[in-house]
Design a protein around this motif. Sequence first.
Motif, PDB file in Angstrom:
ATOM      1  N   GLY A  69       0.790  -1.232  -0.038  1.00 23.52           N
ATOM      2  CA  GLY A  69       0.247  -0.074   0.088  1.00 23.52           C
ATOM      3  C   GLY A  69       0.909   1.220  -0.179  1.00 23.52           C
ATOM      4  O   GLY A  69       1.478   1.711  -0.724  1.00 23.52           O
ATOM      5  N   ASP A  70       0.709   2.000   1.089  1.00 28.55           N
ATOM      6  CA  ASP A  70       1.575   3.286   1.261  1.00 28.55           C
ATOM      7  C   ASP A  70       2.896   3.358   1.738  1.00 28.55           C
ATOM      8  O   ASP A  70       3.596   4.297   1.984  1.00 28.55           O
ATOM      9  CB  ASP A  70       0.616   4.199   1.889  1.00 28.55           C
ATOM     10  N   ASP A  72       6.487   3.048   2.293  1.00 31.55           N
ATOM     11  CA  ASP A  72       7.701   3.420   1.411  1.00 31.55           C
ATOM     12  C   ASP A  72       8.770   2.332   1.429  1.00 31.55           C
ATOM     13  O   ASP A  72       8.554   1.175   1.907  1.00 31.55           O
ATOM     14  CB  ASP A  72       8.342   4.475   1.751  1.00 31.55           C
TER      15      ASP A  72
END
Length: 156
Positions: A69-70, A72
Motif C-alpha cells: 500500500g502506502d 515506502d
Amino acid sequence: MKKTMSGNKYEVALDETWELFGQYMSGAHAGLCCVISSESLSEAAEKALDSSLAALGYGHDACTFVVPGDLDQQALFVLIEGLDPICIVAADGKSAALLGQAYHLAVPSGKATRLLGRITVSFLDFESLLKTPQDKQIAWALLKKLPRFGDKRSGK
C-alpha cells in the motif's frame, strides 16, 4: 512503555513487526515465505501459492501475504527483515520494483535472485498465470526455483 521479553529474539522481532505492520499483512504469522503484491491476491492465487510452497516442503499455510500500500521502500525493508522469511515471492511487477528499491538490487521478473541471502522469485502478474494449464506450468516452473524446505540453498 516498558516491554518485557519472553521467547527468543526472533519471536520478539516477529511480534513487533506484526504490531507495526499488521494492517499490511495476512496469512501465516510466522510464514516461511513472504509474498508481496501491489494489490490483495485473490483467494485462488493465495491458495495456489500456499499449495506450491507445501509441495516444496514448507507445509500448509507457509505464506505471509504483504500488500505494501502506502509503505515506502525503507518500511518494506523493515517489515520483511522483521518477518525474516526463508524466501520471497513478488507477485507482480509493481511489487518487484518496490522490493528492488527496498533492497537496492534489481529484482528481474521471471527469474530467481537473492536478496540478503533469501532466494526471491518475481512475476509480472502471478494472477494472470492461473488462467490456463500452460500458464500454471510457467508459474510452477518459476516457483520451483525457490529452495525446497531444508535444502542448504535456503540459507536457514
